[in-house]
Design an enzyme around this catalytic site. Structure first.
Site, PDB file in Angstrom:
ATOM      1  N   ASN A 227      -4.911   7.046  16.145  1.00 23.35           N
ATOM      2  CA  ASN A 227      -6.088   7.030  17.025  1.00 23.35           C
ATOM      3  C   ASN A 227      -6.577   8.439  17.355  1.00 23.35           C
ATOM      4  O   ASN A 227      -7.780   8.656  17.513  1.00 23.35           O
ATOM      5  CB  ASN A 227      -5.756   6.255  18.303  1.00 23.35           C
ATOM      6  CG  ASN A 227      -5.804   4.742  18.067  1.00 23.35           C
ATOM      7  OD1 ASN A 227      -5.807   4.295  16.918  1.00 23.35           O
ATOM      8  ND2 ASN A 227      -5.847   3.965  19.123  1.00 23.35           N
TER       9      ASN A 227
ATOM     10  N   TYR B  34       0.357   4.746   0.264  1.00 28.18           N
ATOM     11  CA  TYR B  34      -0.400   5.962   0.594  1.00 28.18           C
ATOM     12  C   TYR B  34       0.533   7.010   1.220  1.00 28.18           C
ATOM     13  O   TYR B  34       0.710   8.090   0.707  1.00 28.18           O
ATOM     14  CB  TYR B  34      -1.508   5.637   1.614  1.00 28.18           C
ATOM     15  CG  TYR B  34      -2.824   5.154   1.044  1.00 28.18           C
ATOM     16  CD1 TYR B  34      -2.904   4.529  -0.185  1.00 28.18           C
ATOM     17  CD2 TYR B  34      -4.004   5.306   1.776  1.00 28.18           C
ATOM     18  CE1 TYR B  34      -4.122   4.071  -0.676  1.00 28.18           C
ATOM     19  CE2 TYR B  34      -5.219   4.863   1.294  1.00 28.18           C
ATOM     20  CZ  TYR B  34      -5.284   4.241   0.068  1.00 28.18           C
ATOM     21  OH  TYR B  34      -6.480   3.797  -0.409  1.00 28.18           O
TER      22      TYR B  34
ATOM     23  N   GLN C 251       0.835  -1.212   0.000  1.00 28.97           N
ATOM     24  CA  GLN C 251       0.000   0.000   0.000  1.00 28.97           C
ATOM     25  C   GLN C 251       0.869   1.261   0.000  1.00 28.97           C
ATOM     26  O   GLN C 251       1.574   1.526   0.978  1.00 28.97           O
ATOM     27  CB  GLN C 251      -0.877  -0.004   1.260  1.00 28.97           C
ATOM     28  CG  GLN C 251      -1.783   1.206   1.397  1.00 28.97           C
ATOM     29  CD  GLN C 251      -2.504   1.212   2.740  1.00 28.97           C
ATOM     30  OE1 GLN C 251      -2.027   0.640   3.718  1.00 28.97           O
ATOM     31  NE2 GLN C 251      -3.658   1.857   2.798  1.00 28.97           N
TER      32      GLN C 251
ATOM     33  N   GLU D  96      -9.845  -1.035   5.677  1.00 23.32           N
ATOM     34  CA  GLU D  96      -8.607  -1.244   6.421  1.00 23.32           C
ATOM     35  C   GLU D  96      -8.884  -1.110   7.915  1.00 23.32           C
ATOM     36  O   GLU D  96      -8.416  -1.902   8.716  1.00 23.32           O
ATOM     37  CB  GLU D  96      -7.559  -0.222   5.984  1.00 23.32           C
ATOM     38  CG  GLU D  96      -6.241  -0.356   6.757  1.00 23.32           C
ATOM     39  CD  GLU D  96      -5.175   0.658   6.327  1.00 23.32           C
ATOM     40  OE1 GLU D  96      -5.426   1.436   5.395  1.00 23.32           O
ATOM     41  OE2 GLU D  96      -4.101   0.644   6.938  1.00 23.32           O
TER      42      GLU D  96
HETATM   43  C1  LIG Z   1       4.358   0.036  11.322  1.00 25.99           C
HETATM   44  C2  LIG Z   1       3.659   0.936  10.341  1.00 25.99           C
HETATM   45  C3  LIG Z   1       3.198   0.413   9.153  1.00 25.99           C
HETATM   46  C4  LIG Z   1       2.598   1.252   8.204  1.00 25.99           C
HETATM   47  N1  LIG Z   1       2.231   0.716   7.000  1.00 25.99           N
HETATM   48  C5  LIG Z   1       1.805   1.540   6.024  1.00 25.99           C
HETATM   49  C6  LIG Z   1       1.579   1.047   4.702  1.00 25.99           C
HETATM   50  O1  LIG Z   1       1.729  -0.149   4.414  1.00 25.99           O
HETATM   51  N2  LIG Z   1       1.217   1.932   3.740  1.00 25.99           N
HETATM   52  C7  LIG Z   1       1.038   3.258   4.001  1.00 25.99           C
HETATM   53  O2  LIG Z   1       0.690   3.990   3.085  1.00 25.99           O
HETATM   54  N3  LIG Z   1       1.235   3.765   5.234  1.00 25.99           N
HETATM   55  C8  LIG Z   1       1.630   2.942   6.245  1.00 25.99           C
HETATM   56  N4  LIG Z   1       1.869   3.439   7.503  1.00 25.99           N
HETATM   57  C9  LIG Z   1       1.763   4.886   7.708  1.00 25.99           C
HETATM   58  C10 LIG Z   1       0.654   5.323   8.613  1.00 25.99           C
HETATM   59  O3  LIG Z   1      -0.577   5.296   7.981  1.00 25.99           O
HETATM   60  C11 LIG Z   1       1.020   6.727   9.142  1.00 25.99           C
HETATM   61  O4  LIG Z   1       2.139   6.569   9.987  1.00 25.99           O
HETATM   62  C12 LIG Z   1      -0.113   7.373   9.874  1.00 25.99           C
HETATM   63  O5  LIG Z   1      -1.115   7.778   8.987  1.00 25.99           O
HETATM   64  C13 LIG Z   1       0.362   8.613  10.684  1.00 25.99           C
HETATM   65  O6  LIG Z   1       1.055   9.490   9.868  1.00 25.99           O
HETATM   66  P1  LIG Z   1       2.520  10.016  10.251  1.00 25.99           P
HETATM   67  O7  LIG Z   1       3.352   8.860  10.659  1.00 25.99           O
HETATM   68  O8  LIG Z   1       2.982  10.882   9.146  1.00 25.99           O
HETATM   69  O9  LIG Z   1       2.310  10.891  11.580  1.00 25.99           O
HETATM   70  P2  LIG Z   1       1.725  12.388  11.657  1.00 25.99           P
HETATM   71  O10 LIG Z   1       0.533  12.512  10.777  1.00 25.99           O
HETATM   72  O11 LIG Z   1       2.847  13.342  11.429  1.00 25.99           O
HETATM   73  O12 LIG Z   1       1.265  12.442  13.146  1.00 25.99           O
HETATM   74  C14 LIG Z   1       2.179  12.623  14.240  1.00 25.99           C
HETATM   75  C15 LIG Z   1       1.355  12.734  15.520  1.00 25.99           C
HETATM   76  O13 LIG Z   1       0.481  13.865  15.435  1.00 25.99           O
HETATM   77  C16 LIG Z   1      -0.872  13.464  15.657  1.00 25.99           C
HETATM   78  N5  LIG Z   1      -1.765  14.221  14.764  1.00 25.99           N
HETATM   79  C17 LIG Z   1      -1.559  14.478  13.451  1.00 25.99           C
HETATM   80  N6  LIG Z   1      -2.600  15.192  12.951  1.00 25.99           N
HETATM   81  C18 LIG Z   1      -3.472  15.358  13.954  1.00 25.99           C
HETATM   82  C19 LIG Z   1      -4.752  15.987  14.060  1.00 25.99           C
HETATM   83  N7  LIG Z   1      -5.337  16.588  13.003  1.00 25.99           N
HETATM   84  N8  LIG Z   1      -5.386  15.966  15.260  1.00 25.99           N
HETATM   85  C20 LIG Z   1      -4.814  15.357  16.340  1.00 25.99           C
HETATM   86  N9  LIG Z   1      -3.598  14.760  16.300  1.00 25.99           N
HETATM   87  C21 LIG Z   1      -2.945  14.744  15.123  1.00 25.99           C
HETATM   88  C22 LIG Z   1      -0.925  11.992  15.318  1.00 25.99           C
HETATM   89  O14 LIG Z   1      -1.957  11.326  15.992  1.00 25.99           O
HETATM   90  C23 LIG Z   1       0.448  11.514  15.776  1.00 25.99           C
HETATM   91  O15 LIG Z   1       0.414  11.257  17.155  1.00 25.99           O
HETATM   92  C24 LIG Z   1       2.430   2.638   8.480  1.00 25.99           C
HETATM   93  C25 LIG Z   1       2.862   3.144   9.707  1.00 25.99           C
HETATM   94  C26 LIG Z   1       3.473   2.329  10.627  1.00 25.99           C
HETATM   95  C27 LIG Z   1       3.944   2.930  11.936  1.00 25.99           C
END
Ligand SMILES: Cc1cc2nc3c(=O)[nH]c(=O)nc-3n(C[C@H](O)[C@H](O)[C@H](O)COP(=O)(O)OP(=O)(O)OC[C@H]3O[C@@H](n4cnc5c(N)ncnc54)[C@H](O)[C@@H]3O)c2cc1C
Length: 397
Positions: A383, A128, A126, A244
């Protein structure tokens, strides 16, 4: 709502149990329960066994080669498989892309890709998330520019789970910078063997490398690999995410984790009694079990709505939040239960070295699982973000 199984459903449960008794290789359950990591070949072996039975894609309609199971049958299958210690069904093709192609893909895409998912010809991942586009996914920048009958893709995806095994990736790409960011995104299917695709592993806190960066440099993708309409990818992406998130609730995994925790608490000594007889510990386990029962009921409600043709809505956010909290609590309590044997960090044992783990077998994975499952409250939409969705769409705040 009547939560007792009907006679037919009980018969189906018995059929599933008999099938698992006969066909689930002990080698795989031992690996899953013990200290060894499952390989790509292990997953493929289990997928092939399920596919031969016609049960690999319980969520797909029969017209597409799925089992066409209703919500309760799917629930039974998931519960029985996880309880028996079967490897999980890798979700990217079956649970995520399949439903999107069935709803939005062209006939050619359906005819070509769906059988290949079932037969294990393609392993999907995936694409994304990007650096700077996780929670705020719509700000993604990986770009696809039309050049005749191809798109030329440049940019980077990250956190790509099991991308090291994959030969195909479904990607969200930017095809327009006009208007709202959501309106310039397309859903593209990319062959990872195309020149210009590079996969780089990311080592995680538990010492494993199940996630990757995927880089695209002038990657040429035929236009027939576009799903649906150009710039409408956000709609398809959201549809996929609701599937998902329901999958992420992980009722079966939580039940298996709780069963394993109980086994450990029965085996571990706490002074002159077994740990399970310690009232404080037993109360913590009971609280998890009550939460799990409540979540299992909500899960059934959501999958029944999905079976009636509705894409699950904000309820899948509820399931995601609750399901991941429960699983993380089970991991934390398992570490407490194994006491000092949770201290050594045995990533070598988990990854398949020859050294015997320190302490009982069940202790070897406790810390690795605890650390690895920090991911549960991050991926599939964090979450915190799910709570905002619930607040807005269910509580109307
Ligand atoms: C082990 C693992 C596997 C994954 N596998 C995939 C995959 O196969 N394909 C894929 O595409 N993605 C994958 N992901 C990515 C995952 O979907 C993202 O990590 C997730 O969407 C969070 O984005 P970020 O890591 O950029 O954190 P950020 O968006 O930068 O967030 C950082 C922190 O800020 C908080 N935050 C951000 N925005 C807000 C808001 N509006 N309100 C309140 N709090 C907020 C978040 O909750 C978090 O605590 C994976 C992630 C992990 C850790």
């Amino acid at each position: 709502m009547n939560l007792d199984y009907t006679d037919d459903q009980k018969a189906f449960r018995d059929e599933v149990r008999a099938f698992l008794d006969e066909k689930l290789p002990e080698r795989l359950t031992e690996k899953g329960r013990g200290t060894r990591a499952l390989t790509k070949a292990d997953h493929e072996e289990w997928h092939a066994i399920l596919n031969e039975k016609g049960w690999l894609a319980g969520n797909w309609p029969e017209a597409f080669g799925g089992a066409g199971f209703d919500a309760v049958q799917r629930h039974i299958l998931e519960m029985e498989m996880t309880r028996a210690g079967a490897p999980r069904i890798v979700p990217f093709g079956i649970a995520m892309l399949g439903p999107v192609l069935q709803k939005f893909g062209s006939k050619e895409q359906q005819d070509h890709y769906l059988p290949r998912i079932l037969n294990g010809d393609d392993w999907w991942c995936q694409g994304y998330s990007e650096p700077g586009a996780g929670s705020d996914l719509a700000s993604l920048r990986c770009e696809a520019v039309r050049d005749g009958d191809h798109y030329v893709v440049n940019g980077q995806k990250t956190w790509t789970t099991l991308g090291q095994h994959a030969n195909m990736i479904f990607c969200l790409v930017r095809t327009s910078k006009e208007g709202k960011p959501q309106e310039g995104i397309s859903f593209l299917l990319i062959d990872m063997e195309t020149p210009g695709v590079e996969v780089r592993p990311i080592v995680l806190i538990d010492g494993g490398a199940e996630v990757n960066e995927v880089w695209f440099s002038d990657v040429r993708v035929p236009v027939e690999n576009l799903v649906g309409d150009e710039n409408k990818g956000w709609t398809y992406a959201k549809y996929l995410l609701t599937h998902e998130r329901t999958n992420i609730a992980g009722v079966g995994f939580a039940s298996a984790g709780l069963d394993s925790l109980k086994r450990i608490a029965r085996a571990e000594q706490d002074g002159d009694r077994k740990l399970i007889d310690n009232p404080h510990f037993a109360a913590r386990m009971a609280r998890i079990e009550i939460d799990l029962m409540a979540m299992a009921t909500t899960n059934l409600r959501v999958v029944s709505a999905a079976a009636a043709g509705q894409a699950p809505g904000a309820e899948s956010s509820m399931l995601k939040v609750k399901g991941t909290i429960i699983r993380q609590e089970i991991n934390a309590l398992t570490r407490t239960a194994v006491g000092p044997y949770a201290m050594p960090f045995q990533s070598e044992a988990v990854e398949g070295a020859n050294e015997a783990p320190i302490g009982p077998d069940y202790a070897a994975k406790a810390t690795g699982a605890y650390l690895n499952n920090r991911k549960l409250s991050i991926y599939g939409g964090s979450n915190e973000v799910q709570r905002t969705i619930i607040a807005k769409s269910m509580l109307e705040l």
